[in-house]
Design an enzyme around this catalytic site. Sequence first.
Site, PDB file in Angstrom:
ATOM      1  N   HIS A   1      -4.624   6.360   9.493  1.00 29.84           N
ATOM      2  CA  HIS A   1      -5.086   7.043  10.700  1.00 29.84           C
ATOM      3  C   HIS A   1      -6.501   6.628  11.121  1.00 29.84           C
ATOM      4  CE1 HIS A   1      -5.236  10.295  13.642  1.00 29.84           C
ATOM      5  NE2 HIS A   1      -3.984  10.600  13.345  1.00 29.84           N
TER       6      HIS A   1
ATOM      7  N   HIS B   1       1.244  15.726  10.016  1.00 32.02           N
ATOM      8  CA  HIS B   1       0.555  14.846   9.063  1.00 32.02           C
ATOM      9  C   HIS B   1       0.556  15.381   7.636  1.00 32.02           C
ATOM     10  CE1 HIS B   1      -0.489  12.309  12.334  1.00 32.02           C
ATOM     11  NE2 HIS B   1      -1.654  12.827  12.676  1.00 32.02           N
TER      12      HIS B   1
ATOM     13  N   GLU C   1      -0.959   4.195  14.938  1.00 35.66           N
ATOM     14  CA  GLU C   1      -0.402   4.585  13.643  1.00 35.66           C
ATOM     15  C   GLU C   1       1.013   4.039  13.533  1.00 35.66           C
ATOM     16  OE1 GLU C   1      -0.993   8.986  13.863  1.00 35.66           O
ATOM     17  OE2 GLU C   1      -2.230   8.266  15.501  1.00 35.66           O
TER      18      GLU C   1
HETATM   19  C1  BGC Z   1      -1.452  12.944  16.643  1.00 34.23           C
HETATM   20  C2  BGC Z   1      -2.288  13.801  17.551  1.00 34.23           C
HETATM   21  C3  BGC Z   1      -3.300  14.515  16.715  1.00 34.23           C
HETATM   22  C4  BGC Z   1      -4.121  13.493  15.986  1.00 34.23           C
HETATM   23  C5  BGC Z   1      -5.168  14.094  15.094  1.00 34.23           C
HETATM   24  C6  BGC Z   1      -2.351  11.978  15.964  1.00 34.23           C
HETATM   25  O1  BGC Z   1      -1.609  11.178  15.108  1.00 34.23           O
HETATM   26  O2  BGC Z   1      -0.438  12.276  17.348  1.00 34.23           O
HETATM   27  O3  BGC Z   1      -1.490  14.709  18.264  1.00 34.23           O
HETATM   28  O4  BGC Z   1      -4.128  15.322  17.498  1.00 34.23           O
HETATM   29  O5  BGC Z   1      -3.293  12.693  15.205  1.00 34.23           O
HETATM   30  O6  BGC Z   1      -4.668  15.105  14.353  1.00 34.23           O
END
Ligand code: BGC
Length: 397
Positions: free
Chosen positions: A218, A144, A358
Amino acid sequence: MSRFSGISRLAMGVGMTCLALSAAQANTMQTQSPSVEKESFGQLPDGRKVEAYHLRNGHGIDMKVITYGGIITSLRTPDAEGEWADVVLGFDNLADYRSEAYRQSNPYFGALIGRYGNRIAEGRFTLDGTTHELATNDGANHLHGGERGFDKRLWTAAPFENDSEVGVELTYVSEDGEEGYPGRLETHVTYTLTADDEVIIDYHATTDKATPVNLTQHSYFNLAGEGSGSIVDHRMMLNADAFTPVDDTLIPTGELRDVADTPFDFREATPIGARIGADNTQLAYGQGYDHNFVLMRDATAEDELVLAARVEAPDSGRVLEIATSEPGVQFYSGNFLDGTLIGKQGKAYEKRSGFALETQHFPDSPNQAAFPSTILEPGETYQSRTVWRFSTQTPTP
Ligand code: BGC
Protein backbone atom coordinates in the site's frame (compact mmCIF):
# COMPACT_ATOMS: atom_id res chain seq x y z
CA MET A 1 -10.31 -25.74 -8.06
CA SER A 2 -8.76 -22.52 -6.84
CA ARG A 3 -6.29 -20.33 -8.68
CA PHE A 4 -3.33 -21.54 -6.63
CA SER A 5 -3.26 -25.16 -7.71
CA GLY A 6 -0.75 -24.59 -10.49
CA ILE A 7 2.30 -22.49 -9.71
CA SER A 8 3.17 -20.55 -12.77
CA ARG A 9 6.44 -19.30 -14.12
CA LEU A 10 6.89 -15.67 -13.14
CA ALA A 11 9.15 -13.96 -15.61
CA MET A 12 10.75 -10.69 -14.58
CA GLY A 13 10.55 -7.54 -16.57
CA VAL A 14 7.74 -8.69 -18.86
CA GLY A 15 6.10 -5.84 -20.70
CA MET A 16 8.32 -3.17 -19.16
CA THR A 17 9.62 -0.52 -21.49
CA CYS A 18 13.38 -0.23 -21.33
CA LEU A 19 13.98 3.50 -21.25
CA ALA A 20 17.42 4.89 -21.85
CA LEU A 21 18.80 6.87 -18.94
CA SER A 22 19.14 10.55 -19.66
CA ALA A 23 22.73 11.79 -19.81
CA ALA A 24 22.19 13.79 -16.63
CA GLN A 25 20.95 10.79 -14.80
CA ALA A 26 23.69 8.53 -16.11
CA ASN A 27 26.29 11.07 -14.92
CA THR A 28 24.96 11.14 -11.41
CA MET A 29 24.34 7.45 -11.03
CA GLN A 30 27.08 6.29 -8.74
CA THR A 31 28.33 2.77 -9.13
CA GLN A 32 28.65 1.28 -5.69
CA SER A 33 28.24 -2.10 -4.12
CA PRO A 34 24.68 -2.96 -3.25
CA SER A 35 24.19 -3.15 0.49
CA VAL A 36 21.67 -3.93 3.19
CA GLU A 37 22.04 -2.55 6.70
CA LYS A 38 19.96 -3.13 9.79
CA GLU A 39 19.02 -0.18 12.00
CA SER A 40 16.79 0.26 15.01
CA PHE A 41 13.34 1.81 14.46
CA GLY A 42 12.15 1.95 18.05
CA GLN A 43 10.06 -0.44 20.08
CA LEU A 44 6.44 -1.41 20.60
CA PRO A 45 4.68 -0.81 23.96
CA ASP A 46 5.19 -4.50 24.84
CA GLY A 47 8.96 -4.08 24.44
CA ARG A 48 9.39 -5.84 21.10
CA LYS A 49 11.96 -4.08 18.95
CA VAL A 50 11.19 -2.80 15.48
CA GLU A 51 14.02 -2.96 12.96
CA ALA A 52 14.60 -1.02 9.77
CA TYR A 53 16.40 -2.56 6.79
CA HIS A 54 18.14 -0.07 4.58
CA LEU A 55 18.60 -1.46 1.06
CA ARG A 56 20.79 0.26 -1.56
CA ASN A 57 21.54 -0.77 -5.13
CA GLY A 58 24.60 0.02 -7.23
CA HIS A 59 23.02 3.20 -8.60
CA GLY A 60 22.35 4.57 -5.13
CA ILE A 61 18.60 3.95 -5.11
CA ASP A 62 17.72 3.28 -1.52
CA MET A 63 14.71 1.98 0.28
CA LYS A 64 13.91 1.53 3.96
CA VAL A 65 11.62 -1.24 5.15
CA ILE A 66 10.57 -1.72 8.76
CA THR A 67 9.49 -4.94 10.45
CA TYR A 68 6.33 -3.25 11.78
CA GLY A 69 3.73 -3.82 9.06
CA GLY A 70 6.45 -4.51 6.48
CA ILE A 71 6.16 -0.78 5.81
CA ILE A 72 8.33 0.89 3.18
CA THR A 73 9.10 4.15 4.97
CA SER A 74 11.26 5.74 2.27
CA LEU A 75 12.37 5.15 -1.31
CA ARG A 76 14.82 7.59 -2.90
CA THR A 77 15.31 7.79 -6.65
CA PRO A 78 16.93 10.34 -9.00
CA ASP A 79 15.01 12.55 -11.40
CA ALA A 80 16.03 13.31 -14.99
CA GLU A 81 18.47 15.97 -13.76
CA GLY A 82 20.03 13.69 -11.19
CA GLU A 83 18.24 15.32 -8.23
CA TRP A 84 17.27 12.77 -5.61
CA ALA A 85 13.96 12.65 -3.78
CA ASP A 86 11.99 10.34 -1.56
CA VAL A 87 8.99 9.28 -3.67
CA VAL A 88 6.80 7.57 -1.05
CA LEU A 89 4.66 9.07 1.70
CA GLY A 90 5.44 8.08 5.28
CA PHE A 91 7.29 8.89 8.46
CA ASP A 92 10.81 8.56 9.84
CA ASN A 93 9.70 7.32 13.27
CA LEU A 94 7.49 4.59 14.70
CA ALA A 95 5.34 6.89 16.84
CA ASP A 96 3.88 8.59 13.79
CA TYR A 97 2.75 5.22 12.37
CA ARG A 98 1.00 4.44 15.66
CA SER A 99 -0.42 7.82 16.64
CA GLU A 100 -4.11 8.39 17.29
CA ALA A 101 -4.26 10.76 14.30
CA TYR A 102 -2.81 8.02 12.10
CA ARG A 103 -5.30 5.43 13.36
CA GLN A 104 -8.17 7.83 12.77
CA SER A 105 -7.07 8.57 9.24
CA ASN A 106 -5.92 4.99 8.54
CA PRO A 107 -4.08 5.57 5.26
CA TYR A 108 -1.95 2.37 5.47
CA PHE A 109 1.11 4.29 4.21
CA GLY A 110 3.60 1.89 2.60
CA ALA A 111 2.29 -1.17 4.45
CA LEU A 112 1.81 -4.82 3.59
CA ILE A 113 -1.91 -5.55 3.52
CA GLY A 114 -3.40 -8.91 4.60
CA ARG A 115 -5.12 -11.20 4.79
CA TYR A 116 -7.37 -9.41 2.37
CA GLY A 117 -6.53 -6.27 0.42
CA ASN A 118 -9.55 -3.97 0.07
CA ARG A 119 -13.11 -4.67 1.21
CA ILE A 120 -15.26 -7.67 2.06
CA ALA A 121 -18.96 -6.73 2.19
CA GLU A 122 -20.37 -6.56 5.72
CA GLY A 123 -17.31 -8.47 6.93
CA ARG A 124 -18.93 -11.76 6.08
CA PHE A 125 -18.43 -14.66 3.66
CA THR A 126 -19.49 -18.28 3.45
CA LEU A 127 -16.97 -20.99 2.65
CA ASP A 128 -17.74 -24.70 2.42
CA GLY A 129 -21.09 -24.09 4.12
CA THR A 130 -19.71 -22.13 7.08
CA THR A 131 -20.31 -18.40 7.44
CA HIS A 132 -17.34 -16.45 8.80
CA GLU A 133 -17.72 -13.08 10.53
CA LEU A 134 -14.78 -10.72 10.14
CA ALA A 135 -13.93 -7.50 11.93
CA THR A 136 -15.84 -4.56 10.41
CA ASN A 137 -13.54 -1.55 10.39
CA ASP A 138 -14.90 0.51 7.47
CA GLY A 139 -18.51 1.26 8.25
CA ALA A 140 -20.30 -2.07 7.87
CA ASN A 141 -17.48 -3.51 5.75
CA HIS A 142 -14.16 -5.22 6.39
CA LEU A 143 -11.15 -3.31 4.98
CA HIS A 144 -7.51 -4.35 4.48
CA GLY A 145 -7.55 -7.27 6.91
CA GLY A 146 -9.52 -5.75 9.77
CA GLU A 147 -8.84 -3.86 13.01
CA ARG A 148 -5.31 -5.17 13.19
CA GLY A 149 -4.30 -6.41 9.79
CA PHE A 150 -0.82 -7.40 8.61
CA ASP A 151 0.04 -3.67 8.42
CA LYS A 152 -0.02 -3.47 12.23
CA ARG A 153 1.83 -6.72 12.99
CA LEU A 154 5.50 -7.29 13.74
CA TRP A 155 7.21 -9.39 11.08
CA THR A 156 10.49 -11.26 11.42
CA ALA A 157 13.15 -10.39 8.88
CA ALA A 158 15.98 -12.14 7.05
CA PRO A 159 18.15 -9.86 4.89
CA PHE A 160 20.11 -11.13 1.90
CA GLU A 161 22.52 -9.76 -0.67
CA ASN A 162 24.44 -10.98 -3.69
CA ASP A 163 26.46 -9.28 -6.46
CA SER A 164 23.48 -7.60 -8.07
CA GLU A 165 20.57 -7.66 -5.62
CA VAL A 166 19.76 -6.91 -2.03
CA GLY A 167 16.63 -7.65 -0.13
CA VAL A 168 14.80 -8.73 2.95
CA GLU A 169 12.39 -11.58 3.47
CA LEU A 170 9.63 -10.88 6.00
CA THR A 171 7.60 -13.57 7.72
CA TYR A 172 4.37 -13.35 9.68
CA VAL A 173 2.21 -16.18 10.99
CA SER A 174 -1.45 -15.26 11.29
CA GLU A 175 -3.13 -17.61 13.75
CA ASP A 176 -6.39 -19.46 13.11
CA GLY A 177 -9.27 -17.09 13.83
CA GLU A 178 -7.27 -13.86 13.63
CA GLU A 179 -9.66 -11.02 12.69
CA GLY A 180 -12.25 -13.78 12.09
CA TYR A 181 -10.38 -15.63 9.32
CA PRO A 182 -10.18 -19.43 9.33
CA GLY A 183 -6.85 -21.24 9.28
CA ARG A 184 -3.29 -20.57 10.39
CA LEU A 185 -1.69 -18.65 7.55
CA GLU A 186 2.09 -18.56 7.23
CA THR A 187 3.05 -15.61 5.07
CA HIS A 188 6.39 -14.66 3.52
CA VAL A 189 6.94 -11.43 1.64
CA THR A 190 10.28 -10.68 0.01
CA TYR A 191 11.38 -7.23 -1.11
CA THR A 192 14.26 -7.33 -3.60
CA LEU A 193 16.03 -4.22 -4.93
CA THR A 194 17.74 -5.07 -8.21
CA ALA A 195 20.59 -3.64 -10.28
CA ASP A 196 17.93 -2.65 -12.87
CA ASP A 197 16.28 -0.20 -10.43
CA GLU A 198 13.40 -2.52 -9.74
CA VAL A 199 11.70 -3.35 -6.48
CA ILE A 200 10.33 -6.88 -6.70
CA ILE A 201 7.70 -7.92 -4.18
CA ASP A 202 7.13 -11.66 -3.88
CA TYR A 203 4.33 -13.03 -1.76
CA HIS A 204 3.98 -16.65 -0.60
CA ALA A 205 1.51 -18.13 1.87
CA THR A 206 0.28 -21.51 3.04
CA THR A 207 -2.65 -22.42 5.25
CA ASP A 208 -4.03 -25.36 7.23
CA LYS A 209 -7.70 -24.50 6.46
CA ALA A 210 -9.32 -22.97 3.39
CA THR A 211 -9.21 -19.18 3.71
CA PRO A 212 -9.36 -16.07 1.51
CA VAL A 213 -5.96 -14.50 0.79
CA ASN A 214 -5.36 -11.31 -1.18
CA LEU A 215 -2.06 -9.69 -0.24
CA THR A 216 -0.89 -6.32 -1.51
CA GLN A 217 1.44 -3.40 -0.86
CA HIS A 218 0.00 0.00 0.00
CA SER A 219 2.69 2.54 -0.89
CA TYR A 220 1.57 6.04 -1.86
CA PHE A 221 3.81 7.52 -4.53
CA ASN A 222 4.50 11.09 -5.44
CA LEU A 223 7.04 11.02 -8.26
CA ALA A 224 7.82 14.71 -7.76
CA GLY A 225 8.88 13.86 -4.19
CA GLU A 226 6.76 13.25 -1.09
CA GLY A 227 5.39 16.42 0.44
CA SER A 228 5.69 18.32 -2.86
CA GLY A 229 1.96 18.77 -3.46
CA SER A 230 -0.69 17.12 -5.59
CA ILE A 231 -0.22 14.17 -7.94
CA VAL A 232 -3.03 15.19 -10.30
CA ASP A 233 -0.49 16.34 -12.91
CA HIS A 234 1.09 12.87 -13.11
CA ARG A 235 0.32 11.17 -16.40
CA MET A 236 -0.84 7.61 -15.96
CA MET A 237 -1.43 4.66 -18.27
CA LEU A 238 -3.44 1.75 -16.89
CA ASN A 239 -3.46 -1.42 -18.94
CA ALA A 240 -7.13 -2.07 -18.24
CA ASP A 241 -10.16 -2.13 -20.51
CA ALA A 242 -12.63 -2.64 -17.66
CA PHE A 243 -13.09 -1.75 -14.01
CA THR A 244 -15.32 -3.04 -11.23
CA PRO A 245 -17.94 -0.36 -10.39
CA VAL A 246 -18.92 -0.06 -6.73
CA ASP A 247 -21.88 0.84 -4.55
CA ASP A 248 -21.80 3.85 -2.23
CA THR A 249 -19.83 1.83 0.37
CA LEU A 250 -17.18 0.96 -2.26
CA ILE A 251 -18.23 -2.69 -2.58
CA PRO A 252 -18.17 -3.98 -6.21
CA THR A 253 -21.57 -4.51 -7.76
CA GLY A 254 -20.25 -7.57 -9.62
CA GLU A 255 -20.25 -5.84 -13.01
CA LEU A 256 -17.11 -5.55 -15.14
CA ARG A 257 -17.67 -2.23 -16.89
CA ASP A 258 -15.96 -1.18 -20.11
CA VAL A 259 -13.76 1.90 -19.55
CA ALA A 260 -14.42 3.26 -23.07
CA ASP A 261 -15.95 6.76 -23.02
CA THR A 262 -15.64 7.05 -19.24
CA PRO A 263 -13.18 8.90 -16.94
CA PHE A 264 -11.80 5.42 -16.17
CA ASP A 265 -10.16 5.04 -19.56
CA PHE A 266 -6.41 5.31 -18.94
CA ARG A 267 -5.39 3.06 -21.82
CA GLU A 268 -3.57 6.11 -23.24
CA ALA A 269 -1.43 8.05 -20.76
CA THR A 270 -3.65 10.80 -19.28
CA PRO A 271 -3.11 13.23 -16.38
CA ILE A 272 -4.71 11.78 -13.24
CA GLY A 273 -6.58 15.05 -12.72
CA ALA A 274 -7.90 15.45 -16.26
CA ARG A 275 -11.32 13.96 -15.51
CA ILE A 276 -11.25 13.44 -11.74
CA GLY A 277 -13.84 16.19 -11.21
CA ALA A 278 -16.23 14.86 -13.86
CA ASP A 279 -19.90 14.50 -13.01
CA ASN A 280 -19.81 10.72 -12.58
CA THR A 281 -21.51 8.60 -9.93
CA GLN A 282 -18.53 6.26 -9.55
CA LEU A 283 -16.13 9.17 -8.99
CA ALA A 284 -18.60 10.63 -6.50
CA TYR A 285 -18.65 7.37 -4.51
CA GLY A 286 -14.85 7.31 -4.28
CA GLN A 287 -14.47 11.13 -4.00
CA GLY A 288 -12.13 10.53 -6.93
CA TYR A 289 -10.55 7.31 -8.15
CA ASP A 290 -10.78 4.42 -5.69
CA HIS A 291 -11.50 1.52 -8.00
CA ASN A 292 -10.26 -1.87 -9.04
CA PHE A 293 -9.16 -2.07 -12.67
CA VAL A 294 -9.25 -5.35 -14.59
CA LEU A 295 -5.89 -5.87 -16.26
CA MET A 296 -5.66 -6.86 -19.91
CA ARG A 297 -3.64 -10.01 -20.41
CA ASP A 298 -4.12 -10.77 -24.11
CA ALA A 299 -1.80 -13.72 -24.72
CA THR A 300 -0.12 -13.42 -21.33
CA ALA A 301 -1.12 -16.39 -19.24
CA GLU A 302 -2.98 -15.95 -15.98
CA ASP A 303 -0.47 -15.51 -13.12
CA GLU A 304 2.38 -14.33 -15.38
CA LEU A 305 3.69 -10.80 -15.13
CA VAL A 306 1.85 -8.24 -17.20
CA LEU A 307 2.39 -4.48 -17.34
CA ALA A 308 -0.32 -2.91 -15.16
CA ALA A 309 0.58 0.78 -15.07
CA ARG A 310 3.06 3.41 -16.18
CA VAL A 311 3.12 6.75 -14.38
CA GLU A 312 5.20 9.79 -15.33
CA ALA A 313 5.80 12.97 -13.34
CA PRO A 314 6.02 15.70 -15.96
CA ASP A 315 8.47 18.13 -14.32
CA SER A 316 10.91 15.69 -12.75
CA GLY A 317 10.77 13.11 -15.54
CA ARG A 318 10.52 10.27 -13.02
CA VAL A 319 8.73 7.20 -14.37
CA LEU A 320 7.28 4.28 -12.46
CA GLU A 321 6.20 1.10 -14.25
CA ILE A 322 4.34 -1.64 -12.43
CA ALA A 323 4.06 -5.24 -13.60
CA THR A 324 2.16 -7.93 -11.75
CA SER A 325 0.97 -11.51 -11.78
CA GLU A 326 -2.35 -10.33 -10.28
CA PRO A 327 -5.57 -9.86 -12.28
CA GLY A 328 -6.35 -6.38 -10.92
CA VAL A 329 -5.00 -3.13 -9.56
CA GLN A 330 -6.73 -0.73 -7.17
CA PHE A 331 -6.05 2.82 -8.29
CA TYR A 332 -6.58 5.10 -5.30
CA SER A 333 -5.92 8.79 -5.89
CA GLY A 334 -5.39 9.68 -2.22
CA ASN A 335 -8.86 11.21 -1.89
CA PHE A 336 -9.18 10.72 1.87
CA LEU A 337 -5.88 12.39 2.79
CA ASP A 338 -6.90 15.63 4.46
CA GLY A 339 -3.75 17.40 5.64
CA THR A 340 -3.93 16.15 9.23
CA LEU A 341 -0.86 13.92 8.88
CA ILE A 342 2.54 15.59 8.66
CA GLY A 343 5.15 13.73 6.64
CA LYS A 344 8.90 13.21 6.79
CA GLN A 345 9.78 16.71 5.62
CA GLY A 346 7.33 18.36 7.98
CA LYS A 347 4.82 18.98 5.20
CA ALA A 348 1.13 18.14 5.55
CA TYR A 349 -0.15 15.33 3.38
CA GLU A 350 -3.10 17.00 1.71
CA LYS A 351 -5.81 15.42 -0.41
CA ARG A 352 -4.27 13.74 -3.49
CA SER A 353 -0.68 14.31 -2.40
CA GLY A 354 0.03 10.66 -3.24
CA PHE A 355 -1.48 7.84 -5.25
CA ALA A 356 -1.56 4.10 -4.63
CA LEU A 357 -1.61 1.31 -7.21
CA GLU A 358 -2.40 -1.83 -5.25
CA THR A 359 -1.99 -4.97 -7.35
CA GLN A 360 -4.57 -7.46 -6.18
CA HIS A 361 -7.44 -9.85 -6.79
CA PHE A 362 -10.76 -8.03 -6.97
CA PRO A 363 -12.39 -6.62 -3.84
CA ASP A 364 -15.09 -8.74 -2.17
CA SER A 365 -14.20 -11.83 -4.22
CA PRO A 366 -15.27 -14.20 -1.42
CA ASN A 367 -18.84 -12.98 -2.07
CA GLN A 368 -18.59 -12.71 -5.86
CA ALA A 369 -18.69 -16.12 -7.53
CA ALA A 370 -17.88 -14.68 -10.96
CA PHE A 371 -14.62 -13.00 -9.82
CA PRO A 372 -11.35 -14.99 -9.86
CA SER A 373 -11.15 -17.02 -6.67
CA THR A 374 -9.12 -15.83 -3.68
CA ILE A 375 -9.54 -19.03 -1.69
CA LEU A 376 -6.30 -20.74 -0.66
CA GLU A 377 -6.67 -24.42 0.22
CA PRO A 378 -4.42 -26.47 2.49
CA GLY A 379 -1.62 -28.03 0.44
CA GLU A 380 -1.54 -25.13 -2.03
CA THR A 381 0.92 -22.24 -2.06
CA TYR A 382 -0.28 -18.70 -2.62
CA GLN A 383 2.23 -17.07 -4.94
CA SER A 384 2.13 -13.56 -6.34
CA ARG A 385 4.69 -11.12 -7.71
CA THR A 386 4.68 -7.39 -8.38
CA VAL A 387 7.57 -5.39 -9.84
CA TRP A 388 8.05 -1.62 -9.63
CA ARG A 389 10.60 -0.25 -12.08
CA PHE A 390 11.99 3.26 -11.71
CA SER A 391 13.50 5.21 -14.60
CA THR A 392 13.45 8.72 -16.04
CA GLN A 393 12.54 10.41 -19.26
CA THR A 394 12.95 13.94 -20.57
CA PRO A 395 10.71 16.23 -18.49
CA THR A 396 7.66 17.62 -20.30
CA PRO A 397 6.73 21.20 -19.39
C1 BGC B 1 -8.92 1.91 -0.40
C2 BGC B 1 -9.49 3.23 0.04
C3 BGC B 1 -8.99 3.52 1.42
C4 BGC B 1 -7.49 3.53 1.39
C5 BGC B 1 -6.87 3.79 2.74
C6 BGC B 1 -7.44 2.02 -0.38
O1 BGC B 1 -6.88 0.81 -0.77
O2 BGC B 1 -9.38 1.55 -1.68
O3 BGC B 1 -10.89 3.22 0.00
O4 BGC B 1 -9.47 4.74 1.89
O5 BGC B 1 -7.02 2.30 0.93
O6 BGC B 1 -7.45 3.05 3.70
